[in-house]
Design a protein around this motif. Structure first.
Motif, short mmCIF file in Angstrom:
data_model
loop_
_atom_site.label_atom_id
_atom_site.label_comp_id
_atom_site.label_asym_id
_atom_site.label_seq_id
_atom_site.Cartn_x
_atom_site.Cartn_y
_atom_site.Cartn_z
N PRO A 154 5.61 58.31 52.32
CA PRO A 154 6.11 57.29 51.38
C PRO A 154 7.62 57.44 51.21
O PRO A 154 8.22 58.43 51.62
N GLN A 188 8.66 56.04 45.85
CA GLN A 188 7.20 55.98 45.77
C GLN A 188 6.63 57.35 45.39
O GLN A 188 5.65 57.43 44.65
N LEU A 189 7.23 58.42 45.88
CA LEU A 189 6.79 59.77 45.51
C LEU A 189 7.00 60.02 44.02
O LEU A 189 6.15 60.62 43.36
N GLY A 208 4.44 57.96 42.18
CA GLY A 208 3.12 58.54 42.40
C GLY A 208 2.91 59.80 41.58
O GLY A 208 1.82 60.03 41.02
N ILE A 264 3.68 67.54 42.33
CA ILE A 264 3.33 67.25 43.71
C ILE A 264 3.14 68.53 44.52
O ILE A 264 2.30 68.62 45.39
N MET A 276 -0.51 60.71 49.02
CA MET A 276 0.54 59.99 49.74
C MET A 276 0.10 58.56 50.06
O MET A 276 0.91 57.63 50.00
N TYR A 307 -1.88 56.76 48.21
CA TYR A 307 -1.72 56.02 46.97
C TYR A 307 -0.24 55.66 46.74
O TYR A 307 0.08 54.52 46.35
N CYS A 308 0.65 56.61 47.00
CA CYS A 308 2.07 56.36 46.81
C CYS A 308 2.54 55.17 47.64
O CYS A 308 3.39 54.38 47.19
N ARG A 309 2.00 55.02 48.84
CA ARG A 309 2.44 53.94 49.72
C ARG A 309 2.02 52.56 49.22
O ARG A 309 2.50 51.54 49.74
#
Length: 249
Positions: A57, A61-62, A65, A108, A221, A223-225
């Motif tokens: 991502p 986005q990270l 997330g 994370i 990851m 989900y982050c995308r």
């Protein structure tokens, strides 16, 4: 809980002067790693090489997330769990921070060193340890170090045995995690959750949703995308009602 018990837990979590020095050095390294793009990229590349995650991502986005995982899943599920353990959620978090501050600085886990990650895994009861066990695969000897310390805990010979026993909610957790690690080693695809102990009664809905959504680095990851790629896109999505802290459907 009596003041004597509180004091015993507090002193066990803080540790000796040499342990405090080690923790402070670890916290400094984690801070440096969190702001090091090179270190972050190298760790993500290692995860991709192990097959633990797919496409990367964006940094934004990270960030989003991590916020969604923390406030949508981790904190709410911890509160639910501690209600069943009949322990104070806030007091347990104080003990966690004092015992291993590095592990609480990075939700994370991309900035945490091997030793801090192992320490987090053995000091906090994980009904599913799949996310952190997968992170340990960033380090050549990460999983083997976890196994060695779990074997020490089960045998009662761990150097931090007293501190860990003082803050663990379940005495059977080290043995359960060791058995789950055996199952993961034998078949990591089927046993990706690294399931240890059942979630307390009534916590299944949030727990199962959270594990399915965030339970491995690859799932997190992915989900982050799905999130906006830039701050401006996030603002637009928020005003449109399309960006909120997630929760079970």
């Amino acid at each position: 809980m009596t003041l004597t018990r509180r004091w015993t837990e507090l002193t066990a979590a803080v540790g000796s002067p040499s342990q405090v020095t080690r923790k402070l050095r670890g916290a400094f390294r984690t801070t440096v790693n969190l702001f090091s793009r090179r270190e972050r990229e190298e760790r993500i590349a290692r995860l991709q090489a192990t097959g633990m995650m797919g496409e990367r991502p964006t940094d934004w986005q990270l960030v989003l997330g991590a916020q969604h995982m923390l406030f949508g899943y981790l904190l709410p599920s911890n509160i639910e769990f501690y209600e069943h353990y009949e322990q104070s959620h806030h007091w347990q978090q104080v003990l966690r921070i004092l015992d291993e501050p590095s592990a609480m600085m990075d939700p994370i886990g991309l900035g945490i060193d091997r030793d801090e990650l192992v320490s987090h895994l053995i000091q906090v009861v994980h009904a599913s340890a799949g996310y952190d066990v997968a992170l340990l695969m960033m380090f050549e000897d990460g999983v083997s170090e976890l196994r060695a310390q779990l074997e020490q805990l089960v045998a009662g010979s761990h150097p931090r045995q007293a501190a860990l026993e003082a803050i663990l909610e379940r005495a059977d957790y080290p043995a359960a995690l060791l058995a789950a690690l055996d199952r993961f080693d034998a078949d990591p695809v089927t046993n990706w959750r690294v399931a240890t102990v059942p979630a307390p009664e009534g916590c299944d809905r949030l727990f199962d949703w959270g594990i399915d959504t965030f339970g491995t680095p690859g799932r997190f990851m992915a989900y982050c995308r799905t999130l906006p790629e830039t701050p401006l896109a996030s603002v637009r999505a928020w005003f449109a009602g399309e960006l909120r802290i997630p929760s079970p459907a």
